[in-house]
Scaffold this active site. Structure first.
Site, PDB file in Angstrom:
ATOM      1  N   GLU A 376     -29.317  13.711  29.329  1.00 24.05           N
ATOM      2  CA  GLU A 376     -30.072  14.926  29.018  1.00 24.05           C
ATOM      3  C   GLU A 376     -30.486  14.883  27.552  1.00 24.05           C
ATOM      4  O   GLU A 376     -31.594  14.483  27.239  1.00 24.05           O
ATOM      5  CB  GLU A 376     -29.236  16.169  29.326  1.00 24.05           C
ATOM      6  N   GLU A 657     -19.576  23.146  26.373  1.00 23.54           N
ATOM      7  CA  GLU A 657     -20.700  23.801  27.038  1.00 23.54           C
ATOM      8  C   GLU A 657     -20.234  24.992  27.869  1.00 23.54           C
ATOM      9  O   GLU A 657     -20.850  26.059  27.851  1.00 23.54           O
ATOM     10  CB  GLU A 657     -21.428  22.805  27.944  1.00 23.54           C
TER      11      GLU A 657
END
Length: 784
Positions: A376, A657
């Site tokens: 990502e 996260e």
């Protein structure tokens, strides 16, 4: 190679006078070709007065002059919105050419795939911007008599193979030391295996100076532990989750391969690679049989742990190498200047703050990314919207983020005012990646067009950042206005909402408790209000009135449709109250009741986190503003999951996260999407700086500062220091036993020259202080 000469005016031609051509190797050479061109300096013009090399690439490039690297930068020119902006770096090479003004010189360019050619996103695709690496370089030399010579890339250059057999930012790098070309960029270097280059069509109008800092090696971290996993893999623990690579010095049999895998965590006593998804994050080094040194500078990894196979001598051999300093981690990120500091008496909070700093360092690698390890590593706009104020305190991020905002503006212009989910926007090339809908303006994420410039203005006081971004800021709000429903609310279309609410299922992070329309309308109000303020600062009175009126319409619609007479806000969860209070959507008794309800919810949850990306940056501020400081501290210092300090108790060295990226039993969250290095949830550090330490700007750029520490949470001391544009601003407070047996707050303040500070302490009248060092006391303080 082009080598043109002119007889000149007194200054070198502007860098916009491009003679160079973008060139690529006719043979791709495994995506890592070497390019070179020889030249001689023009004679009869005296010594070299100045010489500058301007270089860029579609891919990444490492320039070499006469066999010596031109700079200590890596991963140049980074990642920009290549369709409109390709940045170049400029290097002063005057002394290099003065030292040897006669004879032949060689300019060399080592290329890698980088962002332009390599994989981006989680679909497995690559080559979104170019199908092979290419480079452009222009060397401009000015002599004593004013004569100018330009040496530039063109079709006369040649290309050859390097020792790199594969390279990708996600997957890693393979290097075969047996293929080391040695001094390939020196006069007289062998030409065996070298062939032609090809000019690549390229519009030099896209070239722009790199306004932000380069990416550099920042420090070296030595492994703390060496052992063998149950599966037989040699493991290293660096003791810190970081971004960069391993640098190895090793000797072994020719053809022997050392394989290095990377991971942020261990799971079941092995490398926890599942969170990497499809990113291989693996470097391979083939030994030459002699003394080899490996440093994979065409990739980077987010990791704390490394697994090695094929190391000569096994575990004992690796231990010896570690002890000798032959195995070390190189930390890499954009070369930012540290500006802000924080410390306190609470050990876990101090570690959390260090985690925030390391999260910024790992993700501010040319682009402000969400994460640095998996498939990502994109410039998600929502993460930065939340984190920009924290970043602007910790480091001087002005140039870094202004460069990124230029990409945001370029992407936005091409998308009719829409601010994409990520910048640079590679998702536009992919068909609904990961099941996401077609992109449209989205609250918090698209608000980066407004919130990031505003954060920079507040931190640095440079009005130019507002001037260069105002059109973009206004275009975003205009786009949002066109998306409002007839009710005047932003309650239509896709929203990320309060992304990663801890009560959302691991597989469905969209399912937050906060009504997405409430979140979006609140964000729209804030953006319209900030654009109105920016317009007023810039003397755009008509725009100030227009966006001020829009903000008022949004405030009215929010109150009519979402706020009850008792202060209840639709969906009745912490995030909606936090946004309504902090953004200024509520007033008077309704605001007080909303603050009380927020405190009830926070208390009812046991002071555990109940907010996602939207609410987390603002929940402690909302509690503080409505008289619930103790609840803010209890929320901040909670150690049970979900909380900011739970990851610290689990050994985290960066911000996660998810609140539960690792579960209490040491297993990794079962969701497909989890990272152990995301800065967004570290945005609470902004409140820590302003409230626990007590430093905030009263005027943008700290021309006038607010020093207002609010002791609490059992802390006995705290300190903060900030290198403002005017000098060092600092505060240090301590709770001591006062002369009457009560608690006394002792505060030391340092105010930079040419500025003043308003000091606000419990139990004392506000006091304005001029430049210098001051000590103040406040007796009878109960906050500790």
């Amino acid at each position: 190679m082009t080598a043109t000469s002119t007889t000149p005016s007194s200054a070198p031609a502007p860098v916009t006078d491009w003679r160079a051509r973008m060139v690529a190797a006719a043979d791709d050479h495994a995506g890592a070709p070497l390019l070179r061109g020889a030249f001689r300096l023009d004679g009869g013009h005296g010594e070299v007065r100045r010489a500058a090399l301007h270089v860029t690439a579609l891919g990444v490039v490492e320039p070499v002059l006469d066999g010596v690297p031109v700079a200590d930068e890596v991963l140049t020119p980074g990642w920009s919105s290549y369709e409109w902006r390709l940045r170049y770096r400029s290097h002063d090479v005057t002394e290099r050419l003065r030292q040897d003004a006669r004879g032949e010189h060689v300019l060399g360019l080592a290329l890698g795939r980088g962002w332009a050619v390599g994989r981006l996103g989680w679909t497995g695709r690559s080559g979104f911007y170019a199908d092979r690496p290419a480079a452009l370089a222009q060397l401009e030399v000015e002599f004593a008599d004013g004569h100018r010579q330009v040496v530039a890339t063109d079709a006369t250059w040649t290309a050859g193979p390097s020792a790199v057999l594969a390279n990708d930012l996600y997957d890693g790098q393979t290097v075969d030391a047996r293929r080391d070309p040695g001094d390939w960029a020196v006069p007289g270097a062998p030409a065996d295996g070298w062939g032609p280059v090809e000019e690549v069509p390229f519009d030099t109008a896209r070239l722009t100076p790199h306004a932000g800092p380069p990416v550099r090696r920042q420090e070296v971290v030595r492994p703390q532990r060496v052992w063998t996993s149950p599966a037989g893999e040699l493991l290293l623990d660096l003791g810190q989750n970081l971004v960069g690579w391993l640098r190895l010095r090793v000797r072994g049999e020719a053809g022997q391969e050392v394989v290095v895998r990377h991971a942020e965590v261990l799971e079941h006593d092995e490398l926890g690679v599942r969170p990497l998804r499809s990113a291989a994050a693996t470097d391979r080094f083939v030994l030459s049989g002699g003394d080899d040194g490996f440093e994979p500078t065409f990739t980077f990894h987010g990791f704390r742990y490394a697994g090695l196979t094929g190391w000569p001598g096994g575990e004992e051999g690796l231990r010896r190498a570690v002890d000798a300093g032959d195995v070390e981690a190189v930390v890499v990120h954009s070369d930012l200047r540290r500006t802000g500091e924080f410390g306190c008496s609470h050990e876990l909070l101090e570690q959390f703050h260090r985690n925030v700093v390391w999260g910024l360092r790992g993700n501010f690698l040319d682009v402000p990314t969400d994460c640095p390890q998996r498939d990502e590593r994109l410039g998600w706009t929502g993460d930065l919207s939340a984190f920009a104020p924290t970043a602007a305190y910790l480091y001087d991020v002005s140039g870094f983020l202004r460069d990124w905002l230029a990409d945001l503006r370029a992407e936005q212009r091409a998308a009719d005012g829409m601010v994409a989910f990520v910048v640079p926007d590679v998702l536009k090339f992919q068909d609904r990646p990961g099941g996401l809908p077609a992109q449209e303006s989205t609250a918090l994420w698209s608000d980066a067009a407004v919130w990031v410039p505003w954060a920079l203005w507040q931190a640095y006081g440079d009005r130019e950042v507002l001037a260069e971004s105002f059109t973009s800021m206004a275009a975003h709000v205009d786009r949002v206005e066109s998306l409002l429903s007839p009710t005047g609310l932003w309650d239509t279309g896709f929203q990320f909402g309060d992304w990663l609410d801890p009560q959302a299922p691991p597989e469905d992070p969209f399912r937050a408790r906060a009504d997405p329309g409430v979140v979006a309308t609140a964000c729209a109000f804030r953006s319209a209000h900030l654009v109105a303020q920016a317009a007023a600062l810039l003397g755009r009175d008509g725009d100030a009135q227009r966006y001020g009126a829009l903000a008022e319409r949004l405030r009215t619609a929010f109150g009519e449709h979402y706020v009850g007479e008792d202060g209840t806000v639709t969906s009745d969860c912490p995030t909606v109250y936090a946004l309504a209070v902090v953004f200024g959507l509520l007033e008077g008794e309704v605001r007080r009741r909303a603050g009380d309800r927020l405190a009830e919810l926070v208390t009812g949850a046991g002071h555990r986190i109940a907010t996602g990306f939207a609410g987390t940056p603002f929940v402690t501020d909302a509690l503080t503003l409505t008289g619930h400081l103790d609840d803010a501290y209890r929320l901040l210092l909670q150690t049970e999951c979900p909380s900011w300090l739970y990851p610290v108790t689990m050994g985290a060295t960066t911000v996660w996260e998810r609140w539960d990226s690792m579960l209490p039993d040491g297993s990794v969250n079962p969701g497909e999407m989890t990272s152990f290095n995301h800065y967004a949830l570290g945005a609470v550090a902004d409140w820590v700086h302003r409230t626990v330490a007590g430093l905030a700007p009263l005027e943008p750029g700290y021309r006038r500062s607010l020093v207002a520490p609010r002791p609490g949470g059992g802390l006995t001391w705290a300190r903060g220091a900030l290198q403002t544009p005017h000098g060092r601003l600092a505060v240090a407070w301590e709770l001591t036993d006062g002369p009457d047996g009560g608690r006394e707050l002792v505060v030391d303040v340092e105010v930079p020259a040419g500025t003043s500070a308003l000091v606000r302490l419990p139990g004392r009248d506000d006091e304005e202080l001029g430049a210098g060092v001051h000590r103040l006391t406040a007796p009878g303080v109960a906050g500790g």
